[in-house]
Design a protein around this motif. Structure first.
Motif, PDB file in Angstrom:
ATOM      1  N   LYS A 340       0.865  -1.199   0.000  1.00 35.65           N
ATOM      2  CA  LYS A 340       0.000   0.000   0.000  1.00 35.65           C
ATOM      3  C   LYS A 340       0.891   1.235   0.000  1.00 35.65           C
ATOM      4  N   GLY A 341       0.512   2.248  -0.792  1.00 29.98           N
ATOM      5  CA  GLY A 341       1.296   3.497  -0.824  1.00 29.98           C
ATOM      6  C   GLY A 341       2.438   3.450  -1.828  1.00 29.98           C
ATOM      7  N   TYR A 342       2.587   2.341  -2.552  1.00 38.78           N
ATOM      8  CA  TYR A 342       3.685   2.194  -3.534  1.00 38.78           C
ATOM      9  C   TYR A 342       3.665   3.352  -4.531  1.00 38.78           C
ATOM     10  N   GLY A 343       4.824   3.880  -4.826  1.00 39.11           N
ATOM     11  CA  GLY A 343       4.919   5.010  -5.758  1.00 39.11           C
ATOM     12  C   GLY A 343       4.947   6.333  -5.026  1.00 39.11           C
ATOM     13  N   ILE A 344       4.447   6.343  -3.765  1.00 39.58           N
ATOM     14  CA  ILE A 344       4.448   7.587  -2.977  1.00 39.58           C
ATOM     15  C   ILE A 344       5.139   7.332  -1.639  1.00 39.58           C
ATOM     16  N   LYS A 345       4.437   6.570  -0.757  1.00 33.46           N
ATOM     17  CA  LYS A 345       5.024   6.263   0.541  1.00 33.46           C
ATOM     18  C   LYS A 345       4.694   4.803   0.879  1.00 33.46           C
ATOM     19  N   PRO A 346       5.464   3.879   0.336  1.00 35.59           N
ATOM     20  CA  PRO A 346       5.102   2.465   0.484  1.00 35.59           C
ATOM     21  C   PRO A 346       5.218   1.939   1.913  1.00 35.59           C
ATOM     22  N   MET A 347       4.244   1.095   2.278  1.00 39.26           N
ATOM     23  CA  MET A 347       4.268   0.479   3.613  1.00 39.26           C
ATOM     24  C   MET A 347       5.143  -0.768   3.538  1.00 39.26           C
ATOM     25  N   SER A 348       6.383  -0.623   3.950  1.00 35.65           N
ATOM     26  CA  SER A 348       7.272  -1.783   3.886  1.00 35.65           C
ATOM     27  C   SER A 348       7.257  -2.522   5.228  1.00 35.65           C
ATOM     28  N   GLY A 349       7.793  -3.720   5.230  1.00 37.07           N
ATOM     29  CA  GLY A 349       7.921  -4.491   6.467  1.00 37.07           C
ATOM     30  C   GLY A 349       6.603  -5.052   6.992  1.00 37.07           C
ATOM     31  N   ARG A 350       5.571  -5.084   6.139  1.00 40.33           N
ATOM     32  CA  ARG A 350       4.271  -5.660   6.570  1.00 40.33           C
ATOM     33  C   ARG A 350       4.172  -7.099   6.087  1.00 40.33           C
ATOM     34  N   GLU A 351       3.527  -7.919   6.928  1.00 39.97           N
ATOM     35  CA  GLU A 351       3.448  -9.334   6.559  1.00 39.97           C
ATOM     36  C   GLU A 351       2.528  -9.551   5.347  1.00 39.97           C
ATOM     37  N   LEU A 352       2.980 -10.423   4.467  1.00 40.94           N
ATOM     38  CA  LEU A 352       2.183 -10.801   3.294  1.00 40.94           C
ATOM     39  C   LEU A 352       1.766 -12.249   3.481  1.00 40.94           C
ATOM     40  N   ARG A 353       0.478 -12.522   3.380  1.00 40.27           N
ATOM     41  CA  ARG A 353       0.046 -13.919   3.479  1.00 40.27           C
ATOM     42  C   ARG A 353      -0.210 -14.446   2.066  1.00 40.27           C
ATOM     43  N   ILE A 354       0.530 -15.477   1.728  1.00 46.07           N
ATOM     44  CA  ILE A 354       0.499 -15.990   0.356  1.00 46.07           C
ATOM     45  C   ILE A 354       0.154 -17.470   0.378  1.00 46.07           C
ATOM     46  N   ASP A 355      -0.977 -17.812  -0.221  1.00 42.16           N
ATOM     47  CA  ASP A 355      -1.360 -19.213  -0.306  1.00 42.16           C
ATOM     48  C   ASP A 355      -1.017 -19.714  -1.715  1.00 42.16           C
ATOM     49  N   GLU A 356       0.262 -20.054  -1.879  1.00 44.04           N
ATOM     50  CA  GLU A 356       0.784 -20.386  -3.210  1.00 44.04           C
ATOM     51  C   GLU A 356       0.012 -21.539  -3.865  1.00 44.04           C
ATOM     52  N   LYS A 357      -0.327 -22.545  -3.029  1.00 43.17           N
ATOM     53  CA  LYS A 357      -1.007 -23.733  -3.574  1.00 43.17           C
ATOM     54  C   LYS A 357      -2.334 -23.363  -4.210  1.00 43.17           C
ATOM     55  N   ASN A 358      -3.098 -22.492  -3.503  1.00 44.33           N
ATOM     56  CA  ASN A 358      -4.405 -22.116  -4.033  1.00 44.33           C
ATOM     57  C   ASN A 358      -4.311 -21.161  -5.207  1.00 44.33           C
ATOM     58  N   VAL A 359      -3.251 -20.350  -5.264  1.00 43.03           N
ATOM     59  CA  VAL A 359      -3.039 -19.494  -6.443  1.00 43.03           C
ATOM     60  C   VAL A 359      -2.927 -20.418  -7.650  1.00 43.03           C
ATOM     61  N   GLU A 360      -2.102 -21.456  -7.505  1.00 40.97           N
ATOM     62  CA  GLU A 360      -1.869 -22.386  -8.610  1.00 40.97           C
ATOM     63  C   GLU A 360      -3.103 -23.220  -8.941  1.00 40.97           C
ATOM     64  N   LYS A 361      -3.840 -23.617  -7.881  1.00 38.40           N
ATOM     65  CA  LYS A 361      -5.058 -24.406  -8.096  1.00 38.40           C
ATOM     66  C   LYS A 361      -6.045 -23.671  -9.001  1.00 38.40           C
ATOM     67  N   ASN A 362      -6.025 -22.332  -8.900  1.00 38.68           N
ATOM     68  CA  ASN A 362      -6.909 -21.529  -9.741  1.00 38.68           C
ATOM     69  C   ASN A 362      -6.323 -21.289 -11.127  1.00 38.68           C
ATOM     70  N   GLY A 363      -5.215 -21.913 -11.410  1.00 35.43           N
ATOM     71  CA  GLY A 363      -4.622 -21.813 -12.745  1.00 35.43           C
ATOM     72  C   GLY A 363      -3.744 -20.595 -12.946  1.00 35.43           C
ATOM     73  N   ALA A 364      -3.465 -19.849 -11.868  1.00 36.79           N
ATOM     74  CA  ALA A 364      -2.633 -18.648 -12.014  1.00 36.79           C
ATOM     75  C   ALA A 364      -1.178 -18.968 -11.671  1.00 36.79           C
ATOM     76  N   GLU A 365      -0.269 -18.188 -12.223  1.00 38.68           N
ATOM     77  CA  GLU A 365       1.154 -18.360 -11.895  1.00 38.68           C
ATOM     78  C   GLU A 365       1.590 -17.231 -10.976  1.00 38.68           C
ATOM     79  N   LEU A 366       2.487 -17.556 -10.043  1.00 36.06           N
ATOM     80  CA  LEU A 366       2.983 -16.551  -9.103  1.00 36.06           C
ATOM     81  C   LEU A 366       4.479 -16.335  -9.319  1.00 36.06           C
ATOM     82  N   PHE A 367       4.851 -15.074  -9.405  1.00 31.91           N
ATOM     83  CA  PHE A 367       6.259 -14.730  -9.561  1.00 31.91           C
ATOM     84  C   PHE A 367       6.651 -13.778  -8.433  1.00 31.91           C
TER      85      PHE A 367
END
Ligand code: AMP
Ligand code: GLY
Length: 437
Positions: A340-367
């Motif tokens: 959030k705030g990228y390009g102006i004042k980005p909020m760094s150091g915040r936790e990102l929750r990533i469910d890689e398996k379900n991203v892929e299950k939906n046919g999407a690729e994650l990079f």
């Protein structure tokens, strides 16, 4: 075969995935640990990509035979020249050919010298008095530091610059503060239209083009807000774009081939990936800039579509024997997840929750792009965090897959959801139709 990848962004994660489809052992040198790349590697070394000596030394220790260089900064430092001196083949231009990206004035001058179509009215200045006449005569201008600024030094009259006085002030500032590393500035005519990216594999003689892509640089929906490294991109199943006709695509390929020929005549044979940023204006495609590498995000659109063996393509680039390359006839939509705030004042150091398996299950690729890993958890930095890519028979279907994938990423994040949506595409097509009249 041991292959070394230099770079640690989402573009390099896409390169890593493409390389790993062949039977190779992958190694990486990157400044920050990219969890996606790390997983695909036998071993990796955390080192700034521009520390050429250290990268070359690592390549020697790991018996590397082939190296693929992702970002432009090590190319500017002559990493390919050094690798070759040490017996390592590399995909990427040598320092004297990477100038097509590292010096904007060099690129314009080459196009002018060889009368390559698609150039714009421009002039290069090293003092503001000389620039005055050109700026006043041209009116709507774009002002660019001649050196590298990571895509953030360009200012345009009518956008970041109010008028010609403002433009001249910026010219002065670039020269006085040596923005881009040298006291030189390129001033050029502003082209109105739709931007597109054409990337090509290049073996020094021939350009083998990839599908066209449109990147979206503005931070906010409806192309508003500051310019960023790119918020997302899309490509169409037939290799064109909804607003881009076949003959216009072919004109762009021809321009890139002529640039390749010119580089050869100059004794700066270009081997690697040549990236053309075009503006499709009233008078057809015009070159906005050339890059000496894959685009980021554009690599995520084209590499997953490769049907030909990528390692073989790399070897043929090195040997100067590139032939046809084939791509799946599918559309792609890539959306970047940014803090959030990228390009102006980005909020760094915040936790990102990533469910890689379900991203892929939906046919999407994650990079993965720029994230920090601590105790098994992933955190944002100030840069783009990860890209989600949907691939399908149409842009509409691909966009739906991307959005399904995005549902499995949460945290203090921002995404430009408009990219690739039908009304957004229609607006671009209409704008282009009006311009063509
Ligand atoms: P660059 O770093 O050269 O890619 O420029 C950043 C952005 O500025 C481009 O993506 C374009 O949107 C815009 N731009 C650069 N040059 C021109 C030009 N001659 N006419 C219109 N827009 C331009
Ligand atoms: N997508 C813009 C770039 O890679 O330069």
């Amino acid at each position: 075969m041991n292959v070394l990848l230099v770079g640690g962004g989402a573009r390099e994660h896409a390169i890593a995935k493409a390389l790993k489809k062949s039977d190779i052992k992958l190694f990486a040198c990157m400044h920050n640990k990219n969890p996606g790349i790390a997983k695909l590697c036998e071993d990796f070394h955390l080192v700034k990509e521009t520390y050429v000596e250290k990268v070359v030394d690592y390549a020697g220790r790991k018996n590397i035979e082939l190296c693929v260089v992702g970002p432009e900064a090590p190319l500017e430092k002559g990493i390919v020249d050094e690798l070759e001196k040490n017996g390592v083949s590399a995909v990427g231009p040598k320092k004297n050919a990477a100038m097509i990206e590292t010096s904007k004035s060099f690129m314009r001058d080459i196009m002018k010298k060889y009368s390559i179509p698609g150039n714009v009215e421009y002039n290069v200045f090293d003092n503001v008095d000389d620039a005055k006449n050109f700026v006043e005569k041209t009116g709507e201008v774009v002002v660019k530091p001649a050196g590298l600024t990571g895509g953030k030094g360009v200012k345009i009259v009518g956008e970041q610059l109010k008028d010609t006085d403002d433009a001249l002030d910026y010219v002065k500032k670039i020269i006085e503060n040596r923005i881009g590393g040298i006291p030189k500035v390129v001033v050029e005519e502003k082209i109105v239209g739709e931007e597109f990216t054409l990337q090509g594999f290049c073996d020094g003689k021939t350009i083998v083009p990839m599908p066209a892509v449109q990147d979206n640089k503005r931070a906010f929906e409806n192309d508003e807000g500051p310019n960023t490294g790119g918020m997302g991109s899309y490509s169409q199943e037939n290799g064109l774009l909804p607003f881009l006709r076949k003959n216009e695509y072919e004109t762009a390929v021809d321009i890139m081939q002529k640039i390749t020929d010119a580089m050869k005549k100059e004794g700066r044979e270009y081997k690697g990936i040549l990236y053309g940023q075009f503006m499709l204006g009233k008078k057809g495609p015009k070159v906005i800039e050339c890059n000496a590498r894959f685009g980021d995000p554009e690599a995520m659109n084209v590499l997953p579509l490769l049907e030909s063996d990528f390692v073989e393509i790399c070897n043929k680039i090195v040997d100067g024997k590139l032939k046809d390359v084939s791509f799946m006839k599918k559309s792609t939509v890539c959306k970047y997840v940014v803090p959030k705030g990228y390009g102006i004042k980005p909020m760094s150091g915040r936790e990102l929750r990533i469910d890689e398996k379900n991203v892929e299950k939906n046919g999407a690729e994650l990079f993965y792009a720029s994230v920090n890993e601590k105790n098994g958890k992933i955190y944002t930095t100030t840069s783009r965090a990860l890209g989600i890519v949907g691939i399908a028979h149409s842009i509409e279907e691909a966009e739906i897959i991307t959005e399904k994938g995005l549902k499995h990423i949460s945290g203090e994040i921002y995404v430009r959801h408009d990219i690739g949506k039908q009304d957004y595409i229609e607006k671009k097509v209409k704008r282009m139709e009006t311009l063509r009249k």
